[in-house]
Design a protein around this motif. Structure first.
Motif, PDB file in Angstrom:
ATOM      1  N   LYS A   1       0.857  -1.175   0.000  1.00 55.85           N
ATOM      2  CA  LYS A   1       0.000   0.000   0.000  1.00 55.85           C
ATOM      3  C   LYS A   1       0.897   1.231   0.000  1.00 55.85           C
ATOM      4  O   LYS A   1       1.924   1.247   0.684  1.00 55.85           O
ATOM      5  N   GLN A   2       0.509   2.231  -0.773  1.00 58.57           N
ATOM      6  CA  GLN A   2       1.309   3.448  -0.862  1.00 58.57           C
ATOM      7  C   GLN A   2       0.407   4.656  -0.685  1.00 58.57           C
ATOM      8  O   GLN A   2      -0.647   4.763  -1.319  1.00 58.57           O
ATOM      9  N   LYS A   3       0.821   5.548   0.197  1.00 57.20           N
ATOM     10  CA  LYS A   3       0.161   6.841   0.286  1.00 57.20           C
ATOM     11  C   LYS A   3       0.822   7.749  -0.745  1.00 57.20           C
ATOM     12  O   LYS A   3       2.005   7.615  -1.048  1.00 57.20           O
ATOM     13  N   TYR A   4       0.069   8.695  -1.256  1.00 57.13           N
ATOM     14  CA  TYR A   4       0.556   9.562  -2.318  1.00 57.13           C
ATOM     15  C   TYR A   4       1.905  10.185  -1.970  1.00 57.13           C
ATOM     16  O   TYR A   4       2.051  10.825  -0.933  1.00 57.13           O
ATOM     17  N   GLY A   5       2.892   9.978  -2.829  1.00 50.87           N
ATOM     18  CA  GLY A   5       4.193  10.586  -2.647  1.00 50.87           C
ATOM     19  C   GLY A   5       5.073   9.945  -1.592  1.00 50.87           C
ATOM     20  O   GLY A   5       6.132  10.490  -1.271  1.00 50.87           O
ATOM     21  N   GLU A   6       4.659   8.809  -1.062  1.00 48.50           N
ATOM     22  CA  GLU A   6       5.423   8.187   0.014  1.00 48.50           C
ATOM     23  C   GLU A   6       5.919   6.799  -0.400  1.00 48.50           C
ATOM     24  O   GLU A   6       5.747   6.364  -1.533  1.00 48.50           O
ATOM     25  N   GLY A   7       6.555   6.124   0.546  1.00 46.62           N
ATOM     26  CA  GLY A   7       7.084   4.800   0.278  1.00 46.62           C
ATOM     27  C   GLY A   7       6.013   3.730   0.318  1.00 46.62           C
ATOM     28  O   GLY A   7       4.825   4.007   0.481  1.00 46.62           O
ATOM     29  N   LEU A   8       6.441   2.485   0.144  1.00 48.09           N
ATOM     30  CA  LEU A   8       5.521   1.357   0.107  1.00 48.09           C
ATOM     31  C   LEU A   8       5.454   0.664   1.459  1.00 48.09           C
ATOM     32  O   LEU A   8       6.485   0.400   2.081  1.00 48.09           O
ATOM     33  N   ILE A   9       4.252   0.367   1.873  1.00 50.97           N
ATOM     34  CA  ILE A   9       4.033  -0.378   3.110  1.00 50.97           C
ATOM     35  C   ILE A   9       3.723  -1.821   2.743  1.00 50.97           C
ATOM     36  O   ILE A   9       2.776  -2.095   2.006  1.00 50.97           O
ATOM     37  N   PHE A  10       4.523  -2.731   3.261  1.00 53.62           N
ATOM     38  CA  PHE A  10       4.333  -4.149   2.962  1.00 53.62           C
ATOM     39  C   PHE A  10       3.040  -4.653   3.608  1.00 53.62           C
ATOM     40  O   PHE A  10       2.791  -4.410   4.791  1.00 53.62           O
ATOM     41  N   LEU A  11       2.220  -5.342   2.826  1.00 51.89           N
ATOM     42  CA  LEU A  11       0.988  -5.926   3.339  1.00 51.89           C
ATOM     43  C   LEU A  11       1.132  -7.438   3.500  1.00 51.89           C
ATOM     44  O   LEU A  11       1.000  -7.968   4.596  1.00 51.89           O
ATOM     45  N   MET A  12       1.367  -8.127   2.400  1.00 54.87           N
ATOM     46  CA  MET A  12       1.437  -9.579   2.422  1.00 54.87           C
ATOM     47  C   MET A  12       2.247 -10.115   1.264  1.00 54.87           C
ATOM     48  O   MET A  12       2.387  -9.444   0.249  1.00 54.87           O
ATOM     49  N   MET A  13       2.746 -11.324   1.450  1.00 53.98           N
ATOM     50  CA  MET A  13       3.490 -12.003   0.402  1.00 53.98           C
ATOM     51  C   MET A  13       2.963 -13.423   0.267  1.00 53.98           C
ATOM     52  O   MET A  13       2.751 -14.096   1.284  1.00 53.98           O
ATOM     53  N   LEU A  14       2.721 -13.841  -0.953  1.00 50.55           N
ATOM     54  CA  LEU A  14       2.182 -15.167  -1.233  1.00 50.55           C
ATOM     55  C   LEU A  14       3.143 -15.907  -2.142  1.00 50.55           C
ATOM     56  O   LEU A  14       3.714 -15.325  -3.071  1.00 50.55           O
ATOM     57  N   GLN A  15       3.310 -17.215  -1.847  1.00 52.82           N
ATOM     58  CA  GLN A  15       4.240 -18.000  -2.659  1.00 52.82           C
ATOM     59  C   GLN A  15       3.628 -19.279  -3.214  1.00 52.82           C
ATOM     60  O   GLN A  15       3.956 -19.700  -4.327  1.00 52.82           O
ATOM     61  N   LYS A  16       2.799 -19.885  -2.430  1.00 50.77           N
ATOM     62  CA  LYS A  16       2.299 -21.208  -2.825  1.00 50.77           C
ATOM     63  C   LYS A  16       0.952 -21.105  -3.520  1.00 50.77           C
ATOM     64  O   LYS A  16       0.093 -20.314  -3.128  1.00 50.77           O
ATOM     65  N   GLY A  17       0.768 -21.926  -4.542  1.00 49.63           N
ATOM     66  CA  GLY A  17      -0.508 -21.963  -5.237  1.00 49.63           C
ATOM     67  C   GLY A  17      -1.630 -22.288  -4.274  1.00 49.63           C
ATOM     68  O   GLY A  17      -1.512 -23.232  -3.495  1.00 49.63           O
ATOM     69  N   GLY A  18      -2.702 -21.486  -4.319  1.00 52.19           N
ATOM     70  CA  GLY A  18      -3.820 -21.705  -3.427  1.00 52.19           C
ATOM     71  C   GLY A  18      -3.672 -21.048  -2.070  1.00 52.19           C
ATOM     72  O   GLY A  18      -4.576 -21.123  -1.236  1.00 52.19           O
ATOM     73  N   GLU A  19      -2.541 -20.401  -1.854  1.00 52.65           N
ATOM     74  CA  GLU A  19      -2.285 -19.790  -0.554  1.00 52.65           C
ATOM     75  C   GLU A  19      -3.207 -18.601  -0.323  1.00 52.65           C
ATOM     76  O   GLU A  19      -3.529 -17.853  -1.244  1.00 52.65           O
ATOM     77  N   GLU A  20      -3.573 -18.417   0.934  1.00 51.17           N
ATOM     78  CA  GLU A  20      -4.401 -17.288   1.332  1.00 51.17           C
ATOM     79  C   GLU A  20      -3.882 -16.751   2.658  1.00 51.17           C
ATOM     80  O   GLU A  20      -3.589 -17.526   3.570  1.00 51.17           O
ATOM     81  N   LYS A  21      -3.748 -15.420   2.730  1.00 50.39           N
ATOM     82  CA  LYS A  21      -3.294 -14.791   3.971  1.00 50.39           C
ATOM     83  C   LYS A  21      -4.214 -13.632   4.313  1.00 50.39           C
ATOM     84  O   LYS A  21      -4.768 -12.990   3.418  1.00 50.39           O
ATOM     85  N   SER A  22      -4.340 -13.399   5.595  1.00 53.81           N
ATOM     86  CA  SER A  22      -5.194 -12.300   6.053  1.00 53.81           C
ATOM     87  C   SER A  22      -4.462 -11.467   7.090  1.00 53.81           C
ATOM     88  O   SER A  22      -3.664 -11.986   7.868  1.00 53.81           O
ATOM     89  N   HIS A  23      -4.755 -10.179   7.063  1.00 54.79           N
ATOM     90  CA  HIS A  23      -4.242  -9.273   8.083  1.00 54.79           C
ATOM     91  C   HIS A  23      -5.317  -8.232   8.327  1.00 54.79           C
ATOM     92  O   HIS A  23      -5.642  -7.459   7.430  1.00 54.79           O
ATOM     93  N   GLU A  24      -5.858  -8.262   9.527  1.00 52.37           N
ATOM     94  CA  GLU A  24      -6.976  -7.382   9.876  1.00 52.37           C
ATOM     95  C   GLU A  24      -8.093  -7.605   8.861  1.00 52.37           C
ATOM     96  O   GLU A  24      -8.586  -8.707   8.719  1.00 52.37           O
ATOM     97  N   LYS A  25      -8.489  -6.615   8.123  1.00 54.89           N
ATOM     98  CA  LYS A  25      -9.621  -6.781   7.202  1.00 54.89           C
ATOM     99  C   LYS A  25      -9.187  -6.998   5.756  1.00 54.89           C
ATOM    100  O   LYS A  25      -9.999  -6.892   4.835  1.00 54.89           O
TER     101      LYS A  25
END
Lengths: 112, 114
Positions: A36-60
């Motif tokens: 996620k990036q706010k205008y003019g700022e750096g990137l905030i890491f949310l999630m990383m997926l590697q495996k087929g079928g993988e699902e990850k959640s963080h808050e909403k």
């Protein structure tokens, strides 16, 4: 053609609504990163997926990688104004260690 | 997680001048990456910087225009040389997290060339 296609390009929703952002690759994904990036700022890491079928959640926020590892979706449940920003997917397509190819981004606006 | 600090966060630069951007990481990392994000665009990788060796540049980017230093495992600099308005961009450095499953980005350096 783009290696990584993100859709939609922009999204305007009312607070409380659910939404989905898609990221489709023309190549097999060795890793798929959501930021996620706010205008003019750096990137905030949310999630990383590697495996087929993988699902990850963080808050909403939930992200999935399909079985064929060529498409990912990011789903936000009950959106809030704090979710507004630019969402970017970055793909590790195995060309070089740590190198990411990015989609064009999705601009999310959440109206209170 | 890795904490990445970039300096400057923003600057307005005169055409024809050069500016060096610093990237400091709070832990030792093998590789550091420099990206450019032009206005309204997504991120494009400029180069990969390894400590003790020359940086590896992506197609369309050359060392004379974007010289990179990597003096140790926690620090790197990117210089944008002989700037033109087309160089107005956000420049970001990134590193891989220690767990190996995350890539972190700095806060970015937003350069405007006038």
């Amino acid at each position: 053609s783009q290696e990584l296609e993100q859709s939609p390009q922009s999204l305007i929703v009312q607070e409380g609504k659910n939404l989905t952002i898609n990221c489709t690759s023309s190549k097999t994904l060795y890793g798929l990163y959501w930021y996620k990036q706010k205008y003019g700022e750096g990137l905030i890491f949310l999630m990383m997926l590697q495996k087929g079928g993988e699902e990850k959640s963080h808050e909403k926020i939930t992200a999935k990688l399909d079985e064929k590892k060529q498409q990912s979706s990011l789903h936000i449940t009950a959106s809030q104004p704090s979710h507004a920003g630019i969402y970017l997917c970055g793909a590790d397509t195995g060309t070089s260690y740590g190198k990411l190819t990015f989609g064009q981004g999705t601009i999310l606006t959440v109206h209170p | 997680s890795a904490v990445i600090s970039q300096k400057p966060s923003r600057d307005i630069c005169q055409r024809g001048t050069s500016l060096t951007i610093q990237c400091q990481v709070d832990s030792q990392v093998t590789m550091m990456f420099w990206y450019r994000q032009q206005p309204g665009q997504s991120l494009t990788l400029i180069a990969t910087a390894n400590q003790g060796s020359e940086a590896t540049y992506e197609s369309g980017f050359v060392i004379d225009k974007f010289p990179i230093s990597r003096p140790n495992l926690t620090f790197s600099t990117l210089t944008v040389s002989n700037m033109s308005p087309e160089d107005s961009s956000i420049y970001l450095c990134s590193v891989e997290g220690s767990a190996g499953n995350t890539i972190y980005f700095g806060e970015g350096s937003w350069l405007t060339v006038v």
